[in-house]
Write an enzyme that holds these catalytic residues in place. Structure first.
Site, PDB file in Angstrom:
ATOM      1  N   SER A  16       0.804  -1.223   0.000  1.00  0.00           N
ATOM      2  CA  SER A  16       0.000   0.000   0.000  1.00  0.00           C
ATOM      3  C   SER A  16       0.838   1.275   0.000  1.00  0.00           C
ATOM      4  CB  SER A  16      -0.937   0.005   1.206  1.00  0.00           C
ATOM      5  OG  SER A  16      -0.206  -0.161   2.412  1.00  0.00           O
ATOM      6  N   ASP A  34      -4.746   6.822  10.063  1.00  0.00           N
ATOM      7  CA  ASP A  34      -4.453   5.488  10.602  1.00  0.00           C
ATOM      8  C   ASP A  34      -3.074   5.426  11.247  1.00  0.00           C
ATOM      9  OD1 ASP A  34      -2.712   5.456   8.435  1.00  0.00           O
ATOM     10  OD2 ASP A  34      -3.864   3.997   7.284  1.00  0.00           O
ATOM     11  N   HIS A  51      -0.049   4.908   7.065  1.00  0.00           N
ATOM     12  CA  HIS A  51       0.213   5.254   5.665  1.00  0.00           C
ATOM     13  C   HIS A  51       0.578   6.726   5.509  1.00  0.00           C
ATOM     14  CE1 HIS A  51      -2.361   1.616   5.395  1.00  0.00           C
ATOM     15  NE2 HIS A  51      -1.530   1.317   4.409  1.00  0.00           N
TER      16      HIS A  51
END
Length: 246
Positions: A73, A222, A225
């Site tokens: 990601s 979060d 990221h």
């Protein structure tokens, strides 16, 4: 239809130096067609060789080298409004600003583990990139995957690249875990990447999230990221190792 018209119809229209070269080829071909009835100084085989050489030059001028970023990601640009804001896009803009003949390919998949990367590397490497950046392992660590398995998968991916595309330069991106995963596990996890890079004698980024990981202002909600600003720093971390290779 004349031979010259037929020749023109089967060529794409290039620009810049390639266009000048193509115009020159047209001129040479016209001269050859006009003079063939008057002189035999240049035979058919030689003419064919000249045209093939010109064609090869045009192909080379159009060619571009590639940097394939194979990751999770972080590489995919998870959570960003525009994937071009991911570190891969930042790298492409920097490369373009320097007029370097490289195209950055984003081959990131959110949630990807080293096992997932191992399963898809065989068809991805068919692109035979000039440079291959391996950025995987974070999801293994967050899921508590056995360290031996993560290391084995990274090695398997590298083995495929070396076998299928031996001329490709490999860069391994190191990763670290938050301390709540346990001191022993996080310490050994961090060491995996350096050990694999050393064993394979490949380029190494010690920690791709250096100066980003754990800093709230550079990450999304979060806390894992990178946000747009965080990706700019990630790009700098990659650039330190990538730049000398270009």
């Amino acid at each position: 239809m004349s031979m010259l018209q037929n020749y023109q119809m089967h060529l794409t229209v290039p620009t810049g130096k390639a266009a000048k070269l193509l115009k020159f080829c047209y001129f040479i071909l016209l001269v050859l067609l006009v003079s063939c009835g008057e002189t035999k100084t240049k035979n058919t085989a030689e003419t064919k060789q000249d045209l093939e050489q010109a064609k090869d030059t045009l192909v080379k001028n159009k060619a571009t080298k590639t940097i394939l970023c194979f990751g999770d990601s972080i590489t995919a640009g998870y959570g960003l409004d525009d994937v071009n804001d991911a570190y891969t896009g930042v790298l492409q803009k920097r490369i373009d600003s320097l007029s370097l003949n490289y195209t950055v390919i984003n081959s990131g998949v959110s949630g990807e583990t080293t096992a997932g990367g191992k399963s898809r590397i065989n068809w991805v490497i068919k692109q035979k990139p000039t440079i291959f950046l391996l950025e995987l392992g974070a999801n293994d660590g967050l899921r508590g995957v056995p360290l031996t398995e993560t290391q084995s998968n990274l090695q398997a991916i590298i083995n495929v690249v070396k076998e299928k595309s031996p001329e490709t330069t490999i860069i391994l991106a190191g990763m670290q875990l938050p301390p709540n995963m346990g001191q022993d596990y996080t310490t050994k996890f961090r060491a995996i990447f350096k050990d694999v890079a050393t064993k394979n004698n490949i380029e190494f980024i010690p920690f791709i999230l250096e100066n980003v990981g754990g800093i709230a202002s550079l990450n999304q909600r979060d806390g894992i990221h990178p946000n747009k600003d965080g990706h700019k720093i990630v790009a700098n971390n990659v650039w330190e190792v990538l730049k000398p290779l270009l």
